[in-house]
Design an enzyme around this catalytic site. Sequence first.
Site, PDB file in Angstrom:
ATOM      1  N   ALA A 146       2.979   1.483  48.898  1.00 20.61           N
ATOM      2  CA  ALA A 146       2.588   2.891  48.742  1.00 20.61           C
ATOM      3  C   ALA A 146       2.031   3.359  50.083  1.00 20.61           C
ATOM      4  O   ALA A 146       1.098   2.747  50.611  1.00 20.61           O
ATOM      5  CB  ALA A 146       1.545   3.024  47.641  1.00 20.61           C
ATOM      6  N   VAL A 198      -0.522  -1.517  50.849  1.00 25.85           N
ATOM      7  CA  VAL A 198      -0.770  -0.256  51.546  1.00 25.85           C
ATOM      8  C   VAL A 198       0.151  -0.168  52.771  1.00 25.85           C
ATOM      9  O   VAL A 198       0.116  -1.033  53.653  1.00 25.85           O
ATOM     10  CB  VAL A 198      -2.252  -0.138  51.973  1.00 25.85           C
ATOM     11  CG1 VAL A 198      -2.486   1.188  52.701  1.00 25.85           C
ATOM     12  CG2 VAL A 198      -3.168  -0.259  50.763  1.00 25.85           C
ATOM     13  N   LYS A 199       0.985   0.871  52.761  1.00 31.31           N
ATOM     14  CA  LYS A 199       1.965   1.043  53.842  1.00 31.31           C
ATOM     15  C   LYS A 199       1.350   1.958  54.909  1.00 31.31           C
ATOM     16  O   LYS A 199       0.939   3.087  54.605  1.00 31.31           O
ATOM     17  CB  LYS A 199       3.246   1.650  53.253  1.00 31.31           C
ATOM     18  CG  LYS A 199       4.481   1.444  54.080  1.00 31.31           C
ATOM     19  CD  LYS A 199       5.703   1.877  53.281  1.00 31.31           C
ATOM     20  CE  LYS A 199       6.988   1.748  54.052  1.00 31.31           C
ATOM     21  NZ  LYS A 199       8.120   2.312  53.309  1.00 31.31           N
ATOM     22  N   VAL A 200       1.297   1.445  56.129  1.00 34.62           N
ATOM     23  CA  VAL A 200       0.569   2.111  57.213  1.00 34.62           C
ATOM     24  C   VAL A 200       1.512   2.295  58.404  1.00 34.62           C
ATOM     25  O   VAL A 200       2.217   1.352  58.786  1.00 34.62           O
ATOM     26  CB  VAL A 200      -0.642   1.231  57.651  1.00 34.62           C
ATOM     27  CG1 VAL A 200      -1.418   1.890  58.775  1.00 34.62           C
ATOM     28  CG2 VAL A 200      -1.549   0.916  56.455  1.00 34.62           C
TER      29      VAL A 200
END
Length: 216
Positions: A60, A86-88
């Site tokens: 996400a 967590v996509k950064v």
Amino acid sequence: MKFFIDTANLSQIKEANELGILDGVTTNPSLMAKEGIKGNDAVLNHYRAICEIVEGDISAEVIATDYEGILAEGKVLAALHHNIVVKVPMIKDGIKAIKWFTDNGIKTNCTLVFSAGQAILAAKAGATYLSPFIGRVDDSGWDGMLLIRQIANIFAVQGYKTQILAASIRNANHIIQCAEAGAQVITSPLEPILGLLKHPLTDIGLAKFLEDAKKM
Ligand code: G3P
């Protein structure tokens, strides 16, 4: 090699999951917008719905591009479900945030990776996954598979633990070449995954077997 599906479309996620070979899902703001998911609550609910379908890592993506903002958004996303990653984005504050998430037991996927240098930084920060975009590198006139091979070589030499999550997959051959190059994960739309099933000799052979079965 793990198979993730690169979509926010629930029926395609279900179809891939029912094949029995799905290990996770990746999304991004473009894929969420394509499904008409609008507003913070709807976005969070959509991630929850995906987590209910697939038992595996679900990426996400944060929208913030500053360190504090990325941390704040990432904490909310990670709290949604134990499978959220967590996509950064691969930017300076993104790398700092990935280091913080890593130190605090939150899984990350460093996205928008287009060079080996960026991959090294993501690995140093402790990213769980990094996403080199094969198709978009090809579109730019270079060779996306060469990038995957280069990163895989560096990571093998250096012993980096970050998993190569090959993204921006455009066809079945990309998936085959990623397996050959040693990518730990591919994320692909449904079509290239189903493309792996296809061979004309399989269709011709099956038609003949079915015809001959009538004579048995
Ligand atoms: O999820 C990121 C990546 O897979 C996007 O693919 O086809 O938009 O380049 P594409």
